[in-house]
Write an enzyme that holds these catalytic residues in place. Sequence first.
Site, PDB file in Angstrom:
ATOM      1  N   ASP A  18      22.539  63.327  45.828  1.00  0.00           N
ATOM      2  CA  ASP A  18      22.647  64.629  45.179  1.00  0.00           C
ATOM      3  C   ASP A  18      23.938  65.323  45.613  1.00  0.00           C
ATOM      4  O   ASP A  18      24.448  65.072  46.709  1.00  0.00           O
ATOM      5  CB  ASP A  18      21.414  65.466  45.553  1.00  0.00           C
ATOM      6  CG  ASP A  18      21.166  66.580  44.554  1.00  0.00           C
ATOM      7  OD1 ASP A  18      21.786  66.570  43.478  1.00  0.00           O
ATOM      8  OD2 ASP A  18      20.340  67.456  44.854  1.00  0.00           O
ATOM      9  N   HIS A  35      30.659  62.994  39.421  1.00  0.00           N
ATOM     10  CA  HIS A  35      29.871  61.775  39.183  1.00  0.00           C
ATOM     11  C   HIS A  35      30.736  60.529  39.370  1.00  0.00           C
ATOM     12  O   HIS A  35      30.285  59.518  39.905  1.00  0.00           O
ATOM     13  CB  HIS A  35      29.279  61.798  37.772  1.00  0.00           C
ATOM     14  CG  HIS A  35      28.287  62.899  37.567  1.00  0.00           C
ATOM     15  ND1 HIS A  35      27.296  63.178  38.483  1.00  0.00           N
ATOM     16  CD2 HIS A  35      28.132  63.810  36.578  1.00  0.00           C
ATOM     17  CE1 HIS A  35      26.573  64.199  38.050  1.00  0.00           C
ATOM     18  NE2 HIS A  35      27.058  64.609  36.904  1.00  0.00           N
ATOM     19  N   LEU A 129      21.103  41.578  50.198  1.00  0.00           N
ATOM     20  CA  LEU A 129      20.525  42.886  49.870  1.00  0.00           C
ATOM     21  C   LEU A 129      19.956  42.924  48.450  1.00  0.00           C
ATOM     22  O   LEU A 129      20.561  42.380  47.522  1.00  0.00           O
ATOM     23  CB  LEU A 129      21.646  43.939  49.982  1.00  0.00           C
ATOM     24  CG  LEU A 129      21.330  45.357  49.497  1.00  0.00           C
ATOM     25  CD1 LEU A 129      20.474  46.092  50.520  1.00  0.00           C
ATOM     26  CD2 LEU A 129      22.609  46.145  49.241  1.00  0.00           C
TER      27      LEU A 129
END
Length: 240
Positions: A18, A35, A129
């Site tokens: 955020d 962004h 991962l």
Amino acid sequence: MADLTNMAIPRHVALILDGNGRWAKKRGLPRTMGHKEGCKTVEKMVEAAARMGIGYLTVYGFSTENWKRSMEEVGALMQLFRYYMVRLLKIASSNNVRVKMIGDRRRFDQDIIDGINRLEEETKENTGLTFVIAVNYGGRDEIVRAAAKLCRDCKAGRLDEGQITEELFASYLDTKDIPDPDLLIRTSGEIRLSNYLLWQLAYTEIYVTDCLWPDFNREELEKAIAQYNSRERRFGGVRG
Ligand code: IPE
Ligand code: IPE
Ligand code: MG
């Protein structure tokens, strides 16, 4: 810098990234620039998590509520998503990363759906991962979709009501085969879940930092892991 020697590395780290908008506003830039910068941080964190030996990294990229934003912002996020799906394919291949998406992808344009499917397909054999991206994801939406599917299976006679356990229910969620998060990190100071992984976060340790997502880095991740190591997880039991 936090020293991670002798520290337990959480198997699954969930992130609420955020603060992209606030990062941009502070600099007098449009939100979309925040962004763009935030995507670079995601890329770096995937590489850092893979190197640290984290098993699963789940990031909240776009919520079922984020469609409420302006058409301009949603459009810019979709464009970024298109671009990063291609980049991710390269990053995943060079870091042995398996990519998975959770959330209801049916709402996206067909080329994005195709991109998601391709990314999952082409990385599925990777053994390092697992990078999980939550897009058009909402915890309540996920639970409702799971319940509807469960009902269909009961109606069709594939399943009996008596067979419904927590484990069975979890297998109907988008996160089936993914262990629950050990650590949740939220950047930018807000202390709320914003409809993220409502089922899965039942016993997750929560860490909130004021750091805005585009400023987040490996050092911040290490701080969160050090803090996680100081917690005592009891899962409803008593101190051992
Ligand atoms: C997080 O940053 C990214 C998305 C939700 C897509 P925000 O866009 O929510 O940034 P703030 O909270 O307005 O600063
Ligand atoms: C949560 O951030 C969703 C994502 C990070 C994708 P928001 O910025 O949408 O959450 P609220 O509105 O502050 O709760
Ligand atoms: Mg926000």
